[in-house]
Scaffold this motif. Structure first.
Motif, PDB file in Angstrom:
ATOM      1  N   THR A 153       8.903   6.252  -3.144  1.00  0.00           N
ATOM      2  CA  THR A 153       7.478   6.011  -2.880  1.00  0.00           C
ATOM      3  C   THR A 153       7.275   5.022  -1.740  1.00  0.00           C
ATOM      4  OG1 THR A 153       7.448   4.343  -4.665  1.00  0.00           O
ATOM      5  CG2 THR A 153       6.725   6.584  -5.216  1.00  0.00           C
ATOM      6  N   ASN A 154       8.166   4.054  -1.610  1.00  0.00           N
ATOM      7  CA  ASN A 154       8.054   3.106  -0.499  1.00  0.00           C
ATOM      8  C   ASN A 154       8.439   3.752   0.830  1.00  0.00           C
ATOM      9  OD1 ASN A 154       7.483  -0.022  -1.054  1.00  0.00           O
ATOM     10  ND2 ASN A 154       8.391   0.886  -2.895  1.00  0.00           N
TER      11      ASN A 154
ATOM     12  N   PHE B  49       1.154   5.717  -3.395  1.00  0.00           N
ATOM     13  CA  PHE B  49       2.480   6.080  -3.905  1.00  0.00           C
ATOM     14  C   PHE B  49       3.281   4.891  -4.432  1.00  0.00           C
ATOM     15  CE2 PHE B  49       1.341   9.618  -1.133  1.00  0.00           C
ATOM     16  CZ  PHE B  49       1.619  10.700  -1.956  1.00  0.00           C
ATOM     17  N   PRO B  50       3.453   3.795  -3.685  1.00  0.00           N
ATOM     18  CA  PRO B  50       4.210   2.676  -4.248  1.00  0.00           C
ATOM     19  C   PRO B  50       3.538   2.044  -5.465  1.00  0.00           C
ATOM     20  CG  PRO B  50       3.231   2.065  -2.149  1.00  0.00           C
ATOM     21  CD  PRO B  50       3.066   3.539  -2.289  1.00  0.00           C
TER      22      PRO B  50
ATOM     23  N   THR C  77      12.547   6.070  -7.917  1.00  0.00           N
ATOM     24  CA  THR C  77      11.110   6.290  -7.752  1.00  0.00           C
ATOM     25  C   THR C  77      10.501   5.262  -6.820  1.00  0.00           C
ATOM     26  OG1 THR C  77      10.897   7.275  -9.962  1.00  0.00           O
ATOM     27  CG2 THR C  77       8.887   6.405  -8.943  1.00  0.00           C
ATOM     28  N   ASN C  78      10.849   4.004  -7.008  1.00  0.00           N
ATOM     29  CA  ASN C  78      10.299   2.951  -6.151  1.00  0.00           C
ATOM     30  C   ASN C  78      10.777   3.084  -4.714  1.00  0.00           C
ATOM     31  OD1 ASN C  78       8.682   0.568  -7.570  1.00  0.00           O
ATOM     32  ND2 ASN C  78      10.140   1.388  -9.055  1.00  0.00           N
TER      33      ASN C  78
ATOM     34  N   GLY D  30       4.648   3.983  -8.414  1.00  0.00           N
ATOM     35  CA  GLY D  30       5.978   3.514  -8.806  1.00  0.00           C
ATOM     36  C   GLY D  30       5.924   2.189  -9.528  1.00  0.00           C
TER      37      GLY D  30
ATOM     38  N   ASN E   7       5.408   5.603   1.895  1.00  0.00           N
ATOM     39  CA  ASN E   7       4.454   4.625   2.389  1.00  0.00           C
ATOM     40  C   ASN E   7       4.839   4.103   3.772  1.00  0.00           C
ATOM     41  OD1 ASN E   7       3.320   1.333   1.324  1.00  0.00           O
ATOM     42  ND2 ASN E   7       2.218   2.933   2.401  1.00  0.00           N
TER      43      ASN E   7
END
Length: 298
Positions: free
Chosen positions: A146-147, A108-109, A142-143, A112, A150
């Motif tokens: 996604t983080n 995921f990250p 988004t970043n 991003g 994670n």
């Protein structure tokens, strides 16, 4: 108090006895091939995750100031909170499944990061037409999202892999197996640095995140092919409230208070390395291009 800490240690010792009684008969080196293979899986995984050490530098060079640091803040905040609930989520899971699910979260990250890198353009060129490039809010949100995802899966990964390695060992070789696993895993610091230096210097940010993603996917495939570790069972189960209570009492104990400053210092060193040290390096090479700066930092 010290007595509370001692009581908690007695409870943990009793739980550990159940585990040891089921793994103590494992012959020495019977499962060493499983440990080596899992170490290789993590070496490949963390070679691909070398981007996590460079993301702050890359994002700054792409014009998204402080995005790397903000993303890392959300990652570690969720990581810390998830450490309380993750063991409950993982109850009954085979250890390999936990490692596999945990590794999936690292995709995921990187997605991003690839989206962010695709917005790269020269000052005299128009902004790329990708919808997420039209507003920095898309990139930042988004970043961060996604983080955060994670952050949850990373806890599952590390709990799962430590259970995997421990279940492959017996009382006499647990230290040896854990040391072997981490020795192989830490080779990724070298391979990740070499890969990052070469790819960033020759091909740029977009290709770099693509290569990192492919390596992570390869590691996930390797993990899916790993042999299952023997599963030991601990009869007693804890609620989340009981876990929180135990963590609070352990943290408040006199013995733990002496250890906490060292843990905080280790966290400070990690934050400095990932979020600030690159600026010192980049300031020594002001005439380099953005890709060359990130390559030197790698």
């Amino acid at each position: 108090s010290s007595s509370t800490f001692d009581k908690l240690m007695e409870q943990e010792s009793a739980r550990a006895t159940v585990v040891k009684s089921q793994i103590s008969q494992t012959p020495n080196n019977k499962n060493i091939a499983k440990v080596i293979y899992m170490g290789l899986c993590f070496c490949v995984l963390y070679t691909g995750l070398s981007a996590s050490n460079l993301v702050a530098s890359i994002y700054d060079n792409l014009g998204y100031k402080s995005l790397g640091q903000v993303s890392s803040t959300f990652f570690y905040a969720v990581f810390s909170a998830s450490a309380i609930v993750a063991p409950k989520i993982m109850e009954g899971w085979p250890y390999k499944k936990a490692v596999f699910v945990g590794a999936l979260g690292y995709i995921f990250p990187l997605i991003g990061s690839m989206m962010t890198a695709l917005c790269d353009h020269e000052e005299d060129e128009p902004v790329p037409s990708h919808i997420w490039c039209t507003d920095t809010l898309y990139i930042y949100s988004t970043n961060i999202l996604t983080n955060m995802i994670n952050g949850v899966t990373a806890v599952i990964l590390w709990i799962g892999v430590n259970q995997y390695i421990t279940s492959c060992a017996n009382e006499s070789n647990q230290g040896k197996y854990l040391g072997l696993f981490y020795a192989i895993n830490n080779v990724s610091s070298l391979t990740g640095g070499i890969m990052s230096t070469f790819v960033l210097d020759k091909y740029g940010f977009s290709y770099y995140f693509t290569v990192c993603s492919l390596l992570v996917v390869l590691a996930i495939i390797m993990i899916s092919m790993a042999p299952e570790a023997p599963k030991y069972h601990v009869e007693e189960s804890e609620t989340i409230a009981q876990t929180c209570s135990k963590i609070f009492k352990l943290t408040a104990s006199t013995r733990m208070n002496k250890f906490i400053p060292y843990m905080m210092f280790a966290g400070l060193v990690t934050a400095t390395f990932g979020g600030f040290q690159y600026k010192i390096v980049e300031n020594t090479i002001p005439t380099y291009t953005d890709e060359e700066k990130s390559s030197v930092v790698a």
